[in-house]
Design a protein around this motif. Structure first.
Motif, PDB file in Angstrom:
ATOM      1  N   LEU A 149      37.991  59.507  46.164  1.00 23.72           N
ATOM      2  CA  LEU A 149      38.899  58.468  46.684  1.00 23.72           C
ATOM      3  C   LEU A 149      38.516  58.105  48.116  1.00 23.72           C
ATOM      4  O   LEU A 149      38.471  56.922  48.475  1.00 23.72           O
ATOM      5  N   ILE A 201      44.578  41.901  57.106  1.00 23.45           N
ATOM      6  CA  ILE A 201      45.228  42.548  55.961  1.00 23.45           C
ATOM      7  C   ILE A 201      44.205  42.764  54.843  1.00 23.45           C
ATOM      8  O   ILE A 201      43.429  41.863  54.515  1.00 23.45           O
ATOM      9  N   PHE A 202      44.169  43.963  54.323  1.00 22.07           N
ATOM     10  CA  PHE A 202      43.225  44.247  53.231  1.00 22.07           C
ATOM     11  C   PHE A 202      43.808  45.308  52.311  1.00 22.07           C
ATOM     12  O   PHE A 202      44.819  45.934  52.631  1.00 22.07           O
ATOM     13  N   LYS A 203      43.136  45.484  51.184  1.00 22.36           N
ATOM     14  CA  LYS A 203      43.539  46.514  50.222  1.00 22.36           C
ATOM     15  C   LYS A 203      42.442  47.567  50.165  1.00 22.36           C
ATOM     16  O   LYS A 203      41.273  47.231  50.004  1.00 22.36           O
ATOM     17  N   ALA A 204      42.836  48.815  50.289  1.00 28.80           N
ATOM     18  CA  ALA A 204      41.894  49.909  50.029  1.00 28.80           C
ATOM     19  C   ALA A 204      42.178  50.384  48.621  1.00 28.80           C
ATOM     20  O   ALA A 204      43.313  50.724  48.308  1.00 28.80           O
ATOM     21  N   THR A 259      41.216  52.568  44.997  1.00 31.14           N
ATOM     22  CA  THR A 259      40.534  53.620  44.246  1.00 31.14           C
ATOM     23  C   THR A 259      39.666  53.039  43.132  1.00 31.14           C
ATOM     24  O   THR A 259      38.694  53.648  42.712  1.00 31.14           O
ATOM     25  N   VAL A 316      52.841  48.496  54.665  1.00 29.64           N
ATOM     26  CA  VAL A 316      51.782  49.057  53.830  1.00 29.64           C
ATOM     27  C   VAL A 316      52.395  49.448  52.494  1.00 29.64           C
ATOM     28  O   VAL A 316      53.372  50.189  52.444  1.00 29.64           O
ATOM     29  N   ILE A 359      48.402  55.152  40.018  1.00 29.50           N
ATOM     30  CA  ILE A 359      47.677  54.537  38.905  1.00 29.50           C
ATOM     31  C   ILE A 359      48.644  54.222  37.774  1.00 29.50           C
ATOM     32  O   ILE A 359      49.590  54.951  37.532  1.00 29.50           O
ATOM     33  N   HIS A 419      48.928  48.409  40.030  1.00 28.23           N
ATOM     34  CA  HIS A 419      48.307  47.117  40.343  1.00 28.23           C
ATOM     35  C   HIS A 419      49.145  46.274  41.293  1.00 28.23           C
ATOM     36  O   HIS A 419      48.659  45.288  41.837  1.00 28.23           O
ATOM     37  N   PRO A 443      50.157  46.400  44.417  1.00 25.94           N
ATOM     38  CA  PRO A 443      49.694  46.043  45.769  1.00 25.94           C
ATOM     39  C   PRO A 443      48.682  44.908  45.783  1.00 25.94           C
ATOM     40  O   PRO A 443      48.526  44.220  46.788  1.00 25.94           O
ATOM     41  N   GLN A 444      48.005  44.717  44.650  1.00 23.95           N
ATOM     42  CA  GLN A 444      47.018  43.638  44.594  1.00 23.95           C
ATOM     43  C   GLN A 444      47.678  42.268  44.735  1.00 23.95           C
ATOM     44  O   GLN A 444      47.024  41.303  45.087  1.00 23.95           O
ATOM     45  N   ILE A 470      50.601  41.456  46.397  1.00 24.31           N
ATOM     46  CA  ILE A 470      51.518  41.233  47.512  1.00 24.31           C
ATOM     47  C   ILE A 470      50.667  41.260  48.778  1.00 24.31           C
ATOM     48  O   ILE A 470      49.839  42.154  48.956  1.00 24.31           O
ATOM     49  N   ASN A 471      50.838  40.268  49.602  1.00 21.43           N
ATOM     50  CA  ASN A 471      49.936  40.089  50.737  1.00 21.43           C
ATOM     51  C   ASN A 471      50.369  40.936  51.944  1.00 21.43           C
ATOM     52  O   ASN A 471      50.817  40.435  52.967  1.00 21.43           O
ATOM     53  N   THR A 472      50.204  42.240  51.787  1.00 21.16           N
ATOM     54  CA  THR A 472      50.443  43.183  52.885  1.00 21.16           C
ATOM     55  C   THR A 472      49.253  44.143  52.881  1.00 21.16           C
ATOM     56  O   THR A 472      48.414  44.080  51.991  1.00 21.16           O
ATOM     57  N   TYR A 473      49.218  45.036  53.865  1.00 21.85           N
ATOM     58  CA  TYR A 473      48.231  46.109  53.777  1.00 21.85           C
ATOM     59  C   TYR A 473      48.554  46.967  52.548  1.00 21.85           C
ATOM     60  O   TYR A 473      49.723  47.093  52.152  1.00 21.85           O
ATOM     61  N   ALA A 474      47.520  47.538  51.962  1.00 23.85           N
ATOM     62  CA  ALA A 474      47.783  48.348  50.773  1.00 23.85           C
ATOM     63  C   ALA A 474      46.755  49.453  50.614  1.00 23.85           C
ATOM     64  O   ALA A 474      45.601  49.316  51.020  1.00 23.85           O
ATOM     65  N   PHE A 475      47.219  50.536  50.058  1.00 23.64           N
ATOM     66  CA  PHE A 475      46.312  51.619  49.673  1.00 23.64           C
ATOM     67  C   PHE A 475      46.597  51.970  48.219  1.00 23.64           C
ATOM     68  O   PHE A 475      47.700  52.384  47.871  1.00 23.64           O
ATOM     69  N   HIS A 476      45.591  51.773  47.399  1.00 27.04           N
ATOM     70  CA  HIS A 476      45.713  52.054  45.969  1.00 27.04           C
ATOM     71  C   HIS A 476      45.118  53.441  45.749  1.00 27.04           C
ATOM     72  O   HIS A 476      43.913  53.623  45.791  1.00 27.04           O
ATOM     73  N   SER A 477      45.996  54.427  45.538  1.00 29.05           N
ATOM     74  CA  SER A 477      45.555  55.825  45.491  1.00 29.05           C
ATOM     75  C   SER A 477      45.310  56.294  44.062  1.00 29.05           C
ATOM     76  O   SER A 477      45.340  55.501  43.124  1.00 29.05           O
TER      77      SER A 477
END
Lengths: 579, 286
Positions: A285, A422-425, A427, B43, B48, B53, B55-56, B58-65
Motif C-alpha cells: 500500500l 486535491i488528489f486521491k491516493a 491502493t 480527507v 475496499i 470507491h 472517495p473517487q 467526491i472532490n476532496t483529498y482522499a486515501f483509498h486504503s
C-alpha cells in the motif's frame, strides 16, 4: 592483559540486565571500550538469564567466548558456563545458595551474596550489587567508578537513599572479597584516559536516529526484539513532540504510519518477523500510493514465533519479497550501533525523496547489545524532504498530477489542506491524477514510473563497505550484526598471520553490484558468513553478480557468532584446502 | 462557500443504478455543503468494497486504503494534522468483518473522526457472499444452505466499546442522513454512522421496501433520551418488525487528541523538523 570478560547468570526477574549494564557503564565512564550482550528466555520469572560484558583498553566490537569472571547466582549458571571460564579465571557464587565442588584451574570465590544483601540493604534482590562489588575486588581498578555508575542508575529512578543503599551493598561485597581473598592475582587493565563515549544498543541508536530525522509519529505493537524502540520513543514523546502509539496490532501500526506520512509527517513503525508478516500487505500500500515509510524489522529466529528472545538473520529474503506484486523498496542492514543511527537518519531521507518504503533490517543481537562509540557526529546531517510541496509552491500549481510520469519517476508530493492540489491516493492502480484506472497504458506508465525511481537511487547509494586487505587470502562476505564478531575474528586471525578481508553488504536493495563484483571477482577464497540456515545473502549475491561463494559459515542455533567460532571455522576451511 | 457542484467529480459513479451508495454519497456532499467545509480541508478515507470507491467521486483529498484498514489510516491522518476533517467510509464486510479489531479500538480511542458504514448486509464487489451483518438463514453464494451465524450488532458493539456518538441512518432517507452526518462531523470524538444501504443486485431480502416498512426515527419518540446508555442498548437490540434509525447515543468526553500535549500548540505536521537538537539524548547515553 588488555581486556577481560565478565558474565552473570541467574534467574529472570532478579535484575540481571541492570546489573550487567551498570558494570559496563562504569567501565565506559572510566575510559574503557565495552561490548555487552544478553541472553534470556521468553518468560518473566525463573529460567536462566545471562549478561556478558567485555571490557577492553582498545575498541571492541563483540563479545568473546572466554570469560574471566563468572558470577553465578544459581547452580545452573555454574553448570552452563563453567567451561567458558578461562584457566585461572574466577567464579563468584552465592555461598549458601549455590553448590560448587572444586573446579580445576578456576579460582572459586564464594561470597554470601544474599546474606550480605539482606544485612546491608534489607533486600535479597540487592545481591547483584554485592556481586558487582565482589567482582571489582578481582580487578585492579578504583571501585569508585562502580559506585558512580550505581548512583547514576538508581538516583534518577529511585532517589538518593536507594542509590546510597545500593552503593553500600556493593561496597560490602568489595570489602568482603578484598579481605577474604588476599592472595589472588587481580585482573590488570588500564584505561587510556577518560574520554566521553556513548554506551548504546542498536534499538536506542535507531530511535535517536529517527528523532534526529524528525520522525513525528511512531506506531507499533510490542514484539521482542523491537519493543525497546517503542519504549525509548515513548519516553521521549513529550520532549520531542512525537506521537508514539501502541496499536491494537501490527496491521494497524503500519497503516497508521502510512496515514501519518500521507498527512505530511515523518513516520515509522517497527516489529519483528511475525509482526512484519502481518504488515506485508500494507507495505505494498505504501508502495503503490508512493507514501514514504520507514519500517524497522528486528529479526529473531522463526518460523512462526520460533525462538522469541534470540537472534537470527533469517528474514532477509522475506524482507526483499514481502507483499504481493512488484514494487521498488529499499533495504538497509546496519551492522553496528553507528550504522543504526546514521542509516536510520538516511532511511527517512530516502523514503521521502523517493516516496517509497524503506526497511531497516536488524536482529536481536544488534538491537539489544550495547557497544561503546564516540558521541554521534551530527554536524552536517541534513533533512531532505525531496519533492514535498511547500504551502507556497502548492498555491501556484495548476492541473496537479500526484503521480505525474516524470523522468526520474518522482512526482511532486502535495499534502491534504493544500488548496490547489486535491488528489486521491489509491491502493488500486491509478492514472497520473490518482484516479482509479485499469487501462493497460496507465498500468504500464505507473509501474515503470515507480521502478524508475530505483535507477536514480542506485547512483546515490554506496551499499557496501570493505575492511582489511583486498588481496587477502580470504575474503569474508556478510551483512548486519555479524559485522562485530567478524571484525574481532579478523584481529585474532591477524595475530595468526592469516590475512583476511571483509566485504560488508550494507544495502541489500539497491544491491551494490559493482562494488561486490570488484571485491569478489578475483578473490581467492570467498567465505559467506550468515546467522541463518540457508545463506540467504549468498543467494542474492549469486543472483545479482553470478558469483558463487566458496564456503559458507552458517549458524542458526539462535545465538550470535563468537569471534572464536569464526576463527576456528576459517582455519578449518584453510586446512581443508591444503589437504 | 462550498457548493455541491464543486464537490462533484467529472467521473460518474459506477455503482449499480438504484444502489443505496448513491444516497450516502449525496448525503455526504450535502453535509459538507451545509457545514461549509472547504474541500481541501476534508480527507475521505476508504477501505475496499463498493463503498471503497466513494472517495473517487467526491472532490476532496482522499486515501483509498486496504480492505478493512480505513480506520487506522484515518485516525493517523487526524493525529498528524488535527485541523483536517477526516471522514472514513467502509462497508459492513470492511468494518465489521476484516476490520473489526480496528473498529472496536478506534471507538474507545475516540479520535475525532466520522465513520460512515455502508451496511448492506452482503458482499457486493465480490458478487454476493454473506457478510457479518447478514441475517441468520440468509442464503448467498457462500451460504447456499443459509447463514448459520447470527449477525453482529454494530450499534450494540459501539455502545459497549465506549463510542461517543452512535447513530444509524438509512440510504433511502437522504435528508435524515444529511442531518446525522452533519451531527457526526460536528461531534467532538469518534462518530459512528451505520447506514442501512440496500444492495439492489445481491441482497434480495433487505431491500428498500423492507426498510421502508420497518424503520422509525428515534428523534420522533419524545421519550427517547440519547444520553441514556441503558436506553440506547435496549433500542440497539430492536430489529425485526421495527428498526430504529437516528441518534442512539451521544456523550461528550475528551478526544484522543485532547490528551496529547505534543499537539496542544500546533498540529504535528506544522512542527519544524529541519534541525532537531539531540545533544541531550547523546549526553544521556554517555
Amino acid at each position: 592483559m588488555s581486556e577481560f570478560s565478565w558474565k552473570i547468570g541467574g534467574e529472570a526477574g532478579y535484575g540481571i540486565m541492570t546489573t550487567g549494564f551498570i558494570l559496563g557503564k562504569s567501565f565506559v565512564r572510566a575510559g574503557f571500550f565495552v561490548f555487552d550482550t544478553n541472553e534470556y528466555p521468553s518468560l518473566i520469572r525463573g529460567g536462566h538469564n545471562t549478561y556478558t560484558v567485555r571490557i577492553s583498553e582498545d575498541p571492541v566490537f563483540s563479545h568473546s567466548k572466554k570469560i574471566d569472571i563468572l558470577v553465578a547466582l544459581t547452580d545452573i549458571a555454574i553448570e552452563k558456563h563453567k567451561k567458558e571460564v578461562r584457566k585461572d579465571g574466577f567464579i563468584i557464587y552465592d555461598e549458601g545458595f549455590v553448590n560448587v565442588k572444586e573446579l580445576k584451574g578456576i579460582n572459586l570465590i564464594p561470597v554470601p551474596l544474599t546474606k550480605i544483601a539482606i544485612e546491608k540493604g534489607g533486600q535479597n534482590i540487592m545481591r547483584n550489587n554485592v556481586a558487582l562489588g565482589a567482582s571489582f575486588a578481582l580487578i585492579d581498578v578504583d571501585p569508585e567508578i562502580l559506585y558512580d555508575a550505581i548512583r547514576d542508575t538508581f538516583k534518577g529512578k529511585k532517589g538518593e537513599d536507594i542509590a546510597q543503599t545500593n552503593i553500600n551493598v556493593a561496597k560490602a561485597g568489595y570489602e568482603y572479597v578484598l579481605e577474604k581473598f588476599q592472595n589472588i592475582n587481580k585482573i590488570k587493565i588500564k584505561s587510556n584516559g577518560k574520554q566521553k563515549r556513548m554506551y548504546i544498543n542498536g534499538n536506542e541508536a535507531i530511535a535517536i536516529g529517527a528523532i534526529k530525522a524528525g520522525c513525528k509519529f511512531y506506531a507499533a505493537y510490542p514484539m521482542t526484539p523491537a519493543s525497546s524502540i517503542l519504549h525509548y520513543l515513548a519516553s521521549k514523546e513529550n520532549d520531542y513532540n512525537i506521537i508514539v502509539k501502541q496499536t491494537e496490532d501490527e496491521i494497524a501500526a503500519i497503516h497508521m504510519a502510512i496515514g501519518a506520512s500521507f498527512a505530511g509527517v515523518r513516520a515509522m513503525t517497527g516489529t519483528s518477523g511475525g509482526g512484519f508478516s502481518l504488515m506485508t500487505e500494507a507495505l505494498g500500500l505504501a508502495a503503490i500510493t508512493e507514501t514514504p515509510l520507514v519500517v524497522v524489522l528486528a529479526q529473531r529466529p522463526g518460523p512462526s514465533t520460533g525462538l522469541p528472545t534470540h537472534t537470527e538473520q533469517g528474514d532477509l529474503r522475506f524482507a526483499m519479497h514481502a507483499s504481493n506484486g512488484e514494487f521498488p523498496r529499499v533495504i538497509v542492514a546496519p551492522g553496528d550501533v553507528n550504522e543504526c543511527f546514521y542509516e536510520t537518519f538516511n532511511a527517512f531521507n530516502i523514503a521521502e525523496k523517493y516516496q517509497l518504503p524503506v526497511i531497516i533490517i536488524t536482529d536481536k543481537f544488534l538491537a539489544e547489545s550495547h557497544a561503546t562509540t564516540d558521541p554521534f557526529f551530527i554536524d552536517g546531517m541534513k533533512i531532505d524532504r525531496g519533492q514535498l510541496l511547500s504551502e507556497d509552491k502548492a498555491k501556484n500549481i495548476q492541473d496537479y498530477k500526484r503521480y505525474e510520469n516524470t523522468i526520474s519517476g518522482i512526482s511532486l508530493r502535495a499534502l491534504p489542506s493544500q488548496e490547489n492540489t486535491i488528489f486521491k491516493a489509491a491502493t488500486d492502480e491509478h492514472d497520473e491524477y490518482g484516479r482509479l484506472s485499469e487501462e493497460p497504458a496507465d498500468r504500464i506508465i505507473q509501474v515503470d514510473k515507480r521502478f524508475r525511481k530505483m535507477k536514480v537511487l542506485e547512483t546515490e547509494i554506496d551499499g557496501a563497505k570493505f575492511y582489511g586487505d583486498k588481496d587477502a587470502e580470504v575474503i569474508i562476505v556478510s551483512w548486519g550484526s555479524t559485522k562485530g564478531p567478524i571484525l574481532e575474528a579478523m584481529k585474532l586471525l591477524h595475530k595468526k598471520d592469516i590475512k583476511v578481508g571483509f566485504l560488508q553488504i550494507l544495502y541489500i536493495i539497491p544491491f551494490p553490484v559493482n562494488k561486490t563484483k570488484s571485491f569478489l571477482e578475483d578473490a581467492k577464497k570467498k567465505i559467506l558468513i550468515e546467522n541463518n540456515k540457508t545463506g540467504q545473502l549468498g543467494s542474492v549475491i549469486k543472483e545479482k553478480t553470478g558469483i558463487d561463494m566458496d564456503y559458507k559459515i552458517l549458524k542458526y542455533d539462535g545465538r550470535p557468532f563468537t569471534p572464536e567460532e569464526i576463527v576456528s571455522q576459517i582455519e578449518e576451511v584453510l586446512i581443508h584446502d591444503k589437504l | 462557500m462550498t457548493s455541491f457542484e464543486e464537490l462533484t467529480t467529472k467521473e460518474r459513479p459506477t455503482w449499480c443504478p438504484g444502489c443505496g451508495d448513491w444516497g450516502i454519497l449525496t448525503a455526504l456532499k450535502k453535509a459538507l455543503v451545509e457545514l461549509n467545509l472547504p474541500k481541501h480541508q476534508v480527507v475521505v478515507v476508504a477501505g475496499i468494497g463498493c463503498s471503497g470507491h466513494l472517495p473517487q467521486w467526491i472532490n476532496t483529498y482522499a486515501f483509498h486504503s486496504l480492505h478493512g484498514r480505513a480506520l487506522p489510516v484515518a485516525q493517523a491522518i487526524k493525529l498528524a494534522n488535527h485541523e483536517l476533517n477526516v471522514i472514513a467510509v467502509g462497508g459492513d464486510g470492511d468494518g465489521y468483518g476484516i476490520g473489526m479489531g480496528h473498529f472496536i479500538h478506534a471507538m474507545r480511542r475516540n479520535v475525532n473522526i466520522t465513520y460512515i458504514v455502508h451496511d448492506n448486509q452482503i458482499y457486493g464487489l465480490t458478487t454476493g457472499q454473506a457478510s457479518p451483518t447478514s441475517e441468520k438463514g440468509f442464503k448467498t453464494k457462500s451460504t447456499p444452505h443459509g447463514q448459520i451465524e447470527p449477525p453482529v450488532n454494530p450499534i450494540a458493539l459501539a455502545l459497549s466499546a465506549d463510542c461517543s456518538f452512535v447513530a444509524r441512518g438509512f440510504a433511502g432517507d437522504v435528508p435524515h442522513l444529511v442531518k446525522l452526518i452533519v451531527q457526526g462531523i460536528q461531534h467532538k470524538g469518534f462518530a459512528l454512522i451505520d447506514v442501512l444501504q440496500p444492495c439492489v443486485t445481491f441482497n434480495y431480502l433487505n431491500t428498500f421496501d423492507y426498510f421502508y416498512r420497518r424503520i422509525y426515527k428515534l428523534e420522533e419518540d419524545s421519550s427517547y433520551d440519547p444520553t441514556n446508555k441503558q436506553e440506547a442498548f435496549k433500542r440497539a437490540f430492536e430489529w425485526g418488525e421495527r428498526i430504529p434509525i437516528g441518534l442512539f447515543y451521544k456523550e461528550n468526553r475528551k478526544t484522543y487528541e485532547d490528551e496529547l500535549p505534543q499537539i496542544s500548540q500546533m498540529p504535528l505536521v506544522k512542527q519544524k523538523i529541519d534541525f532537531v537538537d539531540i545533544k541531550n539524548l547523546i549526553e544521556e547515553m554517555c
